[in-house]
Design a protein around this motif. Structure first.
Motif, PDB file in Angstrom:
ATOM      1  N   GLU A   1      26.476  32.006  48.046  1.00 36.71           N
ATOM      2  CA  GLU A   1      27.926  32.213  48.634  1.00 36.71           C
ATOM      3  C   GLU A   1      28.916  31.238  47.993  1.00 36.71           C
ATOM      4  OE1 GLU A   1      27.148  31.701  52.692  1.00 36.71           O
ATOM      5  OE2 GLU A   1      27.064  33.923  53.061  1.00 36.71           O
ATOM      6  N   ASN A   2      28.535  29.863  47.662  1.00 34.08           N
ATOM      7  CA  ASN A   2      29.360  28.876  47.126  1.00 34.08           C
ATOM      8  C   ASN A   2      29.668  29.504  45.640  1.00 34.08           C
ATOM      9  OD1 ASN A   2      29.510  27.329  49.225  1.00 34.08           O
ATOM     10  ND2 ASN A   2      27.797  26.171  48.551  1.00 34.08           N
ATOM     11  N   GLN A   3      28.660  30.066  45.031  1.00 35.86           N
ATOM     12  CA  GLN A   3      28.815  30.723  43.639  1.00 35.86           C
ATOM     13  C   GLN A   3      29.831  31.670  43.747  1.00 35.86           C
ATOM     14  OE1 GLN A   3      25.452  31.736  41.471  1.00 35.86           O
ATOM     15  NE2 GLN A   3      26.541  32.281  39.688  1.00 35.86           N
ATOM     16  N   GLU A   4      29.690  32.533  44.611  1.00 38.50           N
ATOM     17  CA  GLU A   4      30.699  33.901  44.722  1.00 38.50           C
ATOM     18  C   GLU A   4      32.003  33.379  44.838  1.00 38.50           C
ATOM     19  OE1 GLU A   4      29.114  36.466  47.620  1.00 38.50           O
ATOM     20  OE2 GLU A   4      27.419  36.954  46.387  1.00 38.50           O
ATOM     21  N   ASP A   5      32.243  32.353  45.876  1.00 35.12           N
ATOM     22  CA  ASP A   5      33.604  31.920  46.242  1.00 35.12           C
ATOM     23  C   ASP A   5      34.241  31.125  45.104  1.00 35.12           C
ATOM     24  OD1 ASP A   5      33.497  32.807  48.707  1.00 35.12           O
ATOM     25  OD2 ASP A   5      32.795  30.592  49.528  1.00 35.12           O
ATOM     26  N   ALA A   6      33.386  30.586  44.222  1.00 35.83           N
ATOM     27  CA  ALA A   6      33.944  29.839  43.039  1.00 35.83           C
ATOM     28  C   ALA A   6      34.462  31.053  41.986  1.00 35.83           C
ATOM     29  CB  ALA A   6      32.732  28.914  42.352  1.00 35.83           C
ATOM     30  N   GLU A   7      33.612  31.969  41.789  1.00 40.92           N
ATOM     31  CA  GLU A   7      33.822  33.088  40.697  1.00 40.92           C
ATOM     32  C   GLU A   7      35.110  33.812  41.360  1.00 40.92           C
ATOM     33  OE1 GLU A   7      30.143  35.388  40.925  1.00 40.92           O
ATOM     34  OE2 GLU A   7      29.231  34.032  39.314  1.00 40.92           O
ATOM     35  N   PHE A   8      35.201  34.032  42.647  1.00 43.71           N
ATOM     36  CA  PHE A   8      36.531  34.729  43.120  1.00 43.71           C
ATOM     37  C   PHE A   8      37.807  33.751  42.959  1.00 43.71           C
ATOM     38  CE2 PHE A   8      39.488  35.395  46.710  1.00 43.71           C
ATOM     39  CZ  PHE A   8      39.576  36.730  46.360  1.00 43.71           C
ATOM     40  N   THR A   9      37.617  32.586  43.231  1.00 41.18           N
ATOM     41  CA  THR A   9      38.672  31.846  43.188  1.00 41.18           C
ATOM     42  C   THR A   9      39.368  31.786  41.377  1.00 41.18           C
ATOM     43  OG1 THR A   9      38.149  30.130  44.832  1.00 41.18           O
ATOM     44  CG2 THR A   9      39.461  29.228  43.302  1.00 41.18           C
ATOM     45  N   SER A  10      38.358  31.790  40.490  1.00 44.58           N
ATOM     46  CA  SER A  10      38.563  31.727  39.283  1.00 44.58           C
ATOM     47  C   SER A  10      39.213  33.146  38.904  1.00 44.58           C
ATOM     48  CB  SER A  10      37.202  31.429  38.260  1.00 44.58           C
ATOM     49  OG  SER A  10      37.640  31.706  36.885  1.00 44.58           O
ATOM     50  N   LEU A  11      38.598  34.296  39.160  1.00 50.76           N
ATOM     51  CA  LEU A  11      39.195  35.628  39.024  1.00 50.76           C
ATOM     52  C   LEU A  11      40.624  35.563  39.686  1.00 50.76           C
ATOM     53  CD1 LEU A  11      38.669  38.518  38.092  1.00 50.76           C
ATOM     54  CD2 LEU A  11      37.818  39.043  40.414  1.00 50.76           C
ATOM     55  N   LYS A  12      40.983  35.029  40.969  1.00 53.72           N
ATOM     56  CA  LYS A  12      42.176  35.037  41.692  1.00 53.72           C
ATOM     57  C   LYS A  12      43.170  34.225  40.681  1.00 53.72           C
ATOM     58  CE  LYS A  12      42.894  33.110  45.487  1.00 53.72           C
ATOM     59  NZ  LYS A  12      42.671  32.633  46.851  1.00 53.72           N
ATOM     60  N   ALA A  13      42.692  33.298  40.292  1.00 53.34           N
ATOM     61  CA  ALA A  13      43.514  32.578  39.576  1.00 53.34           C
ATOM     62  C   ALA A  13      43.913  33.142  38.041  1.00 53.34           C
ATOM     63  CB  ALA A  13      42.957  31.112  39.019  1.00 53.34           C
ATOM     64  N   SER A  14      42.989  33.927  37.578  1.00 56.19           N
ATOM     65  CA  SER A  14      43.529  34.549  36.142  1.00 56.19           C
ATOM     66  C   SER A  14      44.459  35.752  36.589  1.00 56.19           C
ATOM     67  CB  SER A  14      42.063  35.213  35.736  1.00 56.19           C
ATOM     68  OG  SER A  14      41.695  36.456  36.444  1.00 56.19           O
ATOM     69  N   TRP A  15      44.195  36.513  37.898  1.00 58.19           N
ATOM     70  CA  TRP A  15      45.144  37.515  38.069  1.00 58.19           C
ATOM     71  C   TRP A  15      46.565  37.072  38.410  1.00 58.19           C
ATOM     72  CZ3 TRP A  15      45.338  42.476  37.014  1.00 58.19           C
ATOM     73  CH2 TRP A  15      43.982  43.058  36.497  1.00 58.19           C
ATOM     74  N   ASP A  16      46.606  35.853  38.740  1.00 59.74           N
ATOM     75  CA  ASP A  16      47.936  35.266  39.102  1.00 59.74           C
ATOM     76  C   ASP A  16      48.670  34.953  37.710  1.00 59.74           C
ATOM     77  OD1 ASP A  16      47.624  34.896  41.825  1.00 59.74           O
ATOM     78  OD2 ASP A  16      46.843  32.690  41.777  1.00 59.74           O
ATOM     79  N   LYS A  17      47.974  35.001  36.671  1.00 62.76           N
ATOM     80  CA  LYS A  17      48.665  34.784  35.322  1.00 62.76           C
ATOM     81  C   LYS A  17      48.707  36.126  34.456  1.00 62.76           C
ATOM     82  CE  LYS A  17      47.036  29.971  35.072  1.00 62.76           C
ATOM     83  NZ  LYS A  17      46.264  29.139  34.341  1.00 62.76           N
ATOM     84  N   ALA A  18      48.135  37.292  35.209  1.00 61.86           N
ATOM     85  CA  ALA A  18      48.285  38.304  34.351  1.00 61.86           C
ATOM     86  C   ALA A  18      49.488  39.028  34.103  1.00 61.86           C
ATOM     87  CB  ALA A  18      47.473  39.397  35.304  1.00 61.86           C
ATOM     88  N   LYS A  19      49.480  39.399  32.582  1.00 59.46           N
ATOM     89  CA  LYS A  19      50.606  40.042  31.940  1.00 59.46           C
ATOM     90  C   LYS A  19      50.261  41.308  31.341  1.00 59.46           C
ATOM     91  CE  LYS A  19      51.330  36.587  29.130  1.00 59.46           C
ATOM     92  NZ  LYS A  19      51.753  35.466  28.200  1.00 59.46           N
ATOM     93  N   PHE A  20      51.114  42.291  31.862  1.00 57.08           N
ATOM     94  CA  PHE A  20      50.936  43.574  31.237  1.00 57.08           C
ATOM     95  C   PHE A  20      52.394  44.056  30.252  1.00 57.08           C
ATOM     96  CE2 PHE A  20      47.792  43.714  34.435  1.00 57.08           C
ATOM     97  CZ  PHE A  20      46.664  44.597  33.855  1.00 57.08           C
ATOM     98  N   ARG A  21      51.909  44.767  29.386  1.00 60.07           N
ATOM     99  CA  ARG A  21      53.089  45.430  28.493  1.00 60.07           C
ATOM    100  C   ARG A  21      53.104  47.009  28.894  1.00 60.07           C
ATOM    101  NH1 ARG A  21      53.157  46.381  22.087  1.00 60.07           N
ATOM    102  NH2 ARG A  21      51.216  47.445  22.761  1.00 60.07           N
TER     103      ARG A  21
END
Length: 482
Positions: free
Chosen positions: A80-100
């Motif tokens: 569960e800790n690993q899943e939370d860490a992966e989700f936190t990383s994924l969420k951070a990447s989508w905070d910076k997501a850019k689309f053309r």
């Protein structure tokens, strides 16, 4: 409710998951793990509820015997800790997501359906045309004219089935075909290399939904405005089966291996199994009516997206419904923080669940992104003057980036940009914290209770469908059925 299921393989939208095995749901992990030695646990006394650290000690009773205390372990597992860490990383990447964003201009009416094949996007419109677009250059490649009614649905057979038809028609082995259904009661099969209609099926009913079943010799499944589901042989184009499956119009057909899922305007969902026979190839496994799905008669149309045991349903409300089609258990996933939001389509790609949302009160259109399989909210994407999104196609590029196409009043290509690059994106990424803990059990909930759960009391507004900037009328919402 079982919320964790085996993920189906991610592929282009034109591909179906593997037909070899239907994934079944798995029970969620308990999240408990015993500690040994001097490792500390946080525990709760059964009688007093007082928390203490035991450090692995045993209690001594009156007779000097050591006994284990009654403990409730509250620590989380490493998984569960690993899943939370992966989700936190994924969420951070989508905070910076850019689309053309790039607009594909050519249709003269609402775009009702889109599919992707390799680097091509195929779109169908109420203007009766099917258009083929080359995505890297955002240019129209072919205009497929032939339908006399609005195009309502599209489907792309798998390459191996295309090769069989190509051999019969003396075309190249790499030829790809596209299926289009229309209100003119016809299904047409188009060769993408030439833009010619190579086959046509007359169904005697307005075609409102369409999918391809990659089982045996292959089947085309159509749904009509009268609730009829029909199966057609890919080999002979003959009608194999006609079923009066629903009371009202069939709004969506989706295949997952040998399974076919159909939905209707009255809110019912049926699950069919393809039997690979030339006679009566579809067998009904389950039918869940509106009292189970919670998708009663609405101004919107039901659209489906299957994943293992779960069926994601968009039905013109602020929520997405998640139906376990084996058991009839239903959950709801909040897709808008107010009942003024309506969801028109739902799609899965690259480990993501994406739901469109349109706010009837202020005219704002967004795409909400959730992680799978837990359905945890990641981000909302929007842009200035974004039109309402009725249909969606998505796939991953060779570099692993996302490429999407959205349709409705406009047809738009979304291409993900490197987050580390200097190029500015055309899309605004934001978060609505009210969508965070949004997966809820809803079995037995009434629609009134559902609405009150999702309504934002701080921003209460009195609105009607006439207040919507782009018209929230029934005729517009049901455009694919007309």
């Amino acid at each position: 409710m079982k919320r964790q299921v085996e993920a189906t393989s991610e592929a282009l939208p034109s591909h179906s998951p593997s037909a070899t095995k239907i994934p079944k749901g798995e029970a969620e992990p308990t999240g408990r793990q015993k500690k040994t030695g001097s490792q500390k646990e946080t525990v709760t006394r059964g009688e007093t509820g007082r928390k203490e650290e035991t450090g692995g000690r045993r209690e001594t009773g009156a007779g000097g015997e050591q006994s284990e205390p009654c403990l409730a372990v509250t620590d989380t597992s490493p998984k569960e800790n690993q899943e939370d860490a992966e989700f936190t990383s994924l969420k951070a990447s989508w905070d910076k997501a850019k689309f053309r964003l790039r607009s594909l201009e050519g249709h003269s009416d609402i775009v009702t359906c889109v599919v992707a094949v390799d680097n091509l996007v195929i779109s169908g419109s109420r203007d009766t045309t099917v258009k083929v677009w080359h995505v890297p250059t955002a240019t129209e490649q072919r205009n497929l004219g032939g339908h006399t009614g609005g195009v309502t649905c599209l489907s792309a057979p798998l390459p191996e089935y295309c090769r069989r038809l190509a051999w019969e028609l003396s075309l190249g082995d790499k030829e790809r075909f596209i299926l289009s259904g229309s209100a003119d009661c016809c299904v047409r099969i188009w060769a993408l290399s030439t833009g010619q209609c190579v086959k046509s099926i007359y169904t005697f009913n307005s075609v409102t939904a369409l999918c391809f079943v990659p089982e045996g010799d292959g089947y085309i499944i159509t749904g009509s405005d009268g609730g009829k589901v029909q199966a057609w042989s890919w080999q002979t184009m003959d009608n194999c089966q006609s079923i009066n499956a629903h009371e009202e119009a069939v709004t969506s057909l989706q295949s997952q291996g040998p399974l076919v899922f159909s939905s209707s305007a009255e809110g019912g969902v049926s699950v069919w199994e393809g039997l690979c026979t030339n006679r009566d190839p579809l067998q009904l496994l389950h039918h869940w009516d509106a009292t189970v799905t919670g998708c009663g008669s609405q101004e919107g149309r039901l659209t489906l997206s299957p994943r293992g045991d779960r069926l994601f349903i968009a039905y013109g409300r602020a929520n997405l419904r998640i139906l376990n089609w084996r058991t009839g258990t239903v959950s709801r996933l909040t897709n808008h923080s107010s009942i003024a939001g309506v969801t028109d389509c739902v799609h899965q790609t690259g480990g993501l669940l994406i739901g469109s949302c349109y706010d009837l009160a202020n005219g704002e259109s967004t795409l909400n992104v959730f992680s799978l399989p837990q359905c945890r909210y990641l981000a909302s994407l929007t842009w200035a003057d974004a039109p309402r999104i009725l249909c969606f196609a998505a796939w991953l590029t060779g570099s692993g980036g996302h490429r999407w196409v959205t349709g409705g009043r406009a047809l738009t290509v979304w291409e993900q940009l490197p987050s580390s690059g200097k190029q500015r994106g055309d899309v605004t990424t934001k978060r609505d914290n009210r969508l965070d803990a949004s997966l809820m059990e809803s079995e037995g909930d009434s629609e009134d209770e559902e609405d009150s759960d999702d309504y934002d009391d701080d921003k209460e507004e009195d609105y009607t469908s006439q207040d919507a900037p782009e018209s929230g009328s029934t005729s517009w919402l049901r455009c694919v059925l007309q």
